[in-house]
Design a protein around this motif. Structure first.
Motif, PDB file in Angstrom:
ATOM      1  N   HIS A 191      34.571  34.141  44.733  1.00 53.24           N
ATOM      2  CA  HIS A 191      35.527  34.420  43.658  1.00 53.24           C
ATOM      3  C   HIS A 191      36.188  35.774  43.881  1.00 53.24           C
ATOM      4  O   HIS A 191      35.581  36.688  44.437  1.00 53.24           O
ATOM      5  N   PHE A 192      37.403  35.888  43.389  1.00 53.59           N
ATOM      6  CA  PHE A 192      38.091  37.170  43.299  1.00 53.59           C
ATOM      7  C   PHE A 192      37.818  37.721  41.910  1.00 53.59           C
ATOM      8  O   PHE A 192      37.931  36.988  40.919  1.00 53.59           O
ATOM      9  N   LEU A 193      37.408  38.980  41.824  1.00 54.33           N
ATOM     10  CA  LEU A 193      37.105  39.584  40.521  1.00 54.33           C
ATOM     11  C   LEU A 193      38.261  40.398  39.971  1.00 54.33           C
ATOM     12  O   LEU A 193      38.425  40.506  38.762  1.00 54.33           O
ATOM     13  N   GLY A 194      39.024  41.021  40.836  1.00 56.23           N
ATOM     14  CA  GLY A 194      40.138  41.824  40.350  1.00 56.23           C
ATOM     15  C   GLY A 194      40.566  42.873  41.346  1.00 56.23           C
ATOM     16  O   GLY A 194      39.895  43.112  42.352  1.00 56.23           O
ATOM     17  N   LEU A 195      41.692  43.471  41.039  1.00 57.65           N
ATOM     18  CA  LEU A 195      42.229  44.578  41.830  1.00 57.65           C
ATOM     19  C   LEU A 195      42.059  45.828  40.979  1.00 57.65           C
ATOM     20  O   LEU A 195      42.588  45.912  39.865  1.00 57.65           O
ATOM     21  N   TYR A 196      41.307  46.779  41.484  1.00 57.89           N
ATOM     22  CA  TYR A 196      40.971  47.997  40.751  1.00 57.89           C
ATOM     23  C   TYR A 196      41.637  49.192  41.434  1.00 57.89           C
ATOM     24  O   TYR A 196      41.554  49.330  42.653  1.00 57.89           O
ATOM     25  N   THR A 197      42.286  50.023  40.654  1.00 59.46           N
ATOM     26  CA  THR A 197      42.953  51.208  41.185  1.00 59.46           C
ATOM     27  C   THR A 197      42.114  52.433  40.841  1.00 59.46           C
ATOM     28  O   THR A 197      41.660  52.583  39.706  1.00 59.46           O
ATOM     29  N   TYR A 198      41.949  53.306  41.827  1.00 57.91           N
ATOM     30  CA  TYR A 198      41.138  54.507  41.621  1.00 57.91           C
ATOM     31  C   TYR A 198      41.743  55.657  42.410  1.00 57.91           C
ATOM     32  O   TYR A 198      42.063  55.503  43.587  1.00 57.91           O
ATOM     33  N   VAL A 199      41.908  56.797  41.751  1.00 57.58           N
ATOM     34  CA  VAL A 199      42.332  58.018  42.428  1.00 57.58           C
ATOM     35  C   VAL A 199      41.095  58.897  42.560  1.00 57.58           C
ATOM     36  O   VAL A 199      40.527  59.338  41.559  1.00 57.58           O
ATOM     37  N   ALA A 200      40.673  59.109  43.801  1.00 59.03           N
ATOM     38  CA  ALA A 200      39.454  59.879  44.056  1.00 59.03           C
ATOM     39  C   ALA A 200      39.694  61.349  43.751  1.00 59.03           C
ATOM     40  O   ALA A 200      40.604  61.955  44.319  1.00 59.03           O
ATOM     41  N   PRO A 201      38.892  61.930  42.862  1.00 56.78           N
ATOM     42  CA  PRO A 201      39.091  63.346  42.525  1.00 56.78           C
ATOM     43  C   PRO A 201      38.852  64.282  43.705  1.00 56.78           C
ATOM     44  O   PRO A 201      39.451  65.348  43.773  1.00 56.78           O
ATOM     45  N   ALA A 202      37.995  63.873  44.638  1.00 52.36           N
ATOM     46  CA  ALA A 202      37.662  64.756  45.760  1.00 52.36           C
ATOM     47  C   ALA A 202      38.840  64.979  46.704  1.00 52.36           C
ATOM     48  O   ALA A 202      38.982  66.062  47.274  1.00 52.36           O
ATOM     49  N   ASN A 203      39.708  63.941  46.862  1.00 54.65           N
ATOM     50  CA  ASN A 203      40.796  64.093  47.832  1.00 54.65           C
ATOM     51  C   ASN A 203      42.159  63.655  47.314  1.00 54.65           C
ATOM     52  O   ASN A 203      43.147  63.758  48.027  1.00 54.65           O
ATOM     53  N   TYR A 225      38.059  34.667  39.362  1.00 54.44           N
ATOM     54  CA  TYR A 225      39.343  34.052  39.676  1.00 54.44           C
ATOM     55  C   TYR A 225      39.190  33.302  40.995  1.00 54.44           C
ATOM     56  O   TYR A 225      38.370  33.672  41.836  1.00 54.44           O
ATOM     57  N   PRO A 226      39.999  32.261  41.183  1.00 55.07           N
ATOM     58  CA  PRO A 226      39.920  31.549  42.465  1.00 55.07           C
ATOM     59  C   PRO A 226      40.330  32.469  43.615  1.00 55.07           C
ATOM     60  O   PRO A 226      41.131  33.391  43.439  1.00 55.07           O
ATOM     61  N   LEU A 227      39.777  32.206  44.784  1.00 55.21           N
ATOM     62  CA  LEU A 227      40.093  33.032  45.951  1.00 55.21           C
ATOM     63  C   LEU A 227      41.576  33.028  46.274  1.00 55.21           C
ATOM     64  O   LEU A 227      42.119  34.025  46.753  1.00 55.21           O
ATOM     65  N   ASP A 228      42.265  31.923  45.997  1.00 55.18           N
ATOM     66  CA  ASP A 228      43.671  31.839  46.386  1.00 55.18           C
ATOM     67  C   ASP A 228      44.612  32.587  45.444  1.00 55.18           C
ATOM     68  O   ASP A 228      45.822  32.557  45.614  1.00 55.18           O
ATOM     69  N   VAL A 229      44.053  33.316  44.455  1.00 49.23           N
ATOM     70  CA  VAL A 229      44.904  34.157  43.617  1.00 49.23           C
ATOM     71  C   VAL A 229      45.485  35.306  44.451  1.00 49.23           C
ATOM     72  O   VAL A 229      46.546  35.833  44.143  1.00 49.23           O
ATOM     73  N   VAL A 230      44.796  35.673  45.523  1.00 49.46           N
ATOM     74  CA  VAL A 230      45.330  36.648  46.472  1.00 49.46           C
ATOM     75  C   VAL A 230      45.892  35.846  47.638  1.00 49.46           C
ATOM     76  O   VAL A 230      45.148  35.167  48.351  1.00 49.46           O
ATOM     77  N   VAL A 231      47.196  35.897  47.784  1.00 49.16           N
ATOM     78  CA  VAL A 231      47.857  35.137  48.835  1.00 49.16           C
ATOM     79  C   VAL A 231      47.842  35.965  50.103  1.00 49.16           C
ATOM     80  O   VAL A 231      48.304  37.097  50.142  1.00 49.16           O
ATOM     81  N   ASP A 232      47.275  35.380  51.137  1.00 49.56           N
ATOM     82  CA  ASP A 232      47.165  36.053  52.419  1.00 49.56           C
ATOM     83  C   ASP A 232      47.574  35.051  53.493  1.00 49.56           C
ATOM     84  O   ASP A 232      46.878  34.052  53.687  1.00 49.56           O
ATOM     85  N   GLU A 233      48.656  35.285  54.162  1.00 45.58           N
ATOM     86  CA  GLU A 233      49.144  34.313  55.130  1.00 45.58           C
ATOM     87  C   GLU A 233      48.185  34.107  56.306  1.00 45.58           C
ATOM     88  O   GLU A 233      48.319  33.161  57.056  1.00 45.58           O
ATOM     89  N   LYS A 234      47.187  34.965  56.426  1.00 41.03           N
ATOM     90  CA  LYS A 234      46.225  34.849  57.525  1.00 41.03           C
ATOM     91  C   LYS A 234      45.069  33.917  57.197  1.00 41.03           C
ATOM     92  O   LYS A 234      44.279  33.586  58.064  1.00 41.03           O
ATOM     93  N   THR A 235      44.931  33.527  55.908  1.00 37.47           N
ATOM     94  CA  THR A 235      43.802  32.655  55.552  1.00 37.47           C
ATOM     95  C   THR A 235      44.272  31.251  55.247  1.00 37.47           C
ATOM     96  O   THR A 235      45.403  30.976  55.031  1.00 37.47           O
TER      97      THR A 235
END
Length: 154
Positions: A71-83, A144-154
């Protein structure tokens, strides 16, 4: 202004949630910015690599476990405080198939199976807040289903 202008480049990564039948999660103990921390198996998607191939590769390299994404769980955005780097984390849930090697990537201390309570008990040892967030989203039924992320390589 002189020289070449700096170009903002986001970092695309994968992270993998793997739960065993006893409710423990496959975690990586690793060195990061002078600390020893816990993280899901995770890492950068390489050039010309399919995202699901990165899920399998990173988990194998960091834990020695072969996995199959479910399954796909989600796209998470993170700004690392260290860099100050912005990371886009494609998080997946996968099934553990088998342990195929003891050889782990440089910087990886060990792979562990830990409970959510064990991870919550040591928040200062987590690589980022996304470690708990992804597990909690998984535990709360996000799928979420794996195909929610479209990747032409898969």
């Amino acid at each position: 202004m002189t020289g070449t202008p700096e170009v903002w480049t986001p970092h695309a990564t994968v992270a993998v949630i793997v739960e065993d039948p006893d409710g423990r999660f496959l975690m990586v103990e690793e060195h990061s910015d002078g600390r020893i921390v816990f993280n899901q198996p995770a890492g950068h998607i390489e050039e010309n690599e399919a995202v699901l191939d990165a899920v399998r590769r990173e988990t194998l390299e960091e834990t020695g476990w072969a996995v199959e994404p479910r399954h796909f769980l989600g796209l998470y955005t993170y700004v690392a405080p260290a860099n100050g780097v912005t990371y886009y984390r494609f998080c997946y849930a996968a099934d553990a198939l088998e342990r195929v090697t003891e050889q782990l990537d440089d910087g990886i201390i060990a792979a562990h199976w830990l409970t959510l309570d064990e991870l919550r008990a040591q928040p200062d040892r987590l690589r980022s807040p996304l470690v708990l967030r992804c597990i909690e989203d998984y535990r709360n039924g996000r799928r979420y289903p794996l195909d929610v992320v479209v990747d032409e390589k898969t």
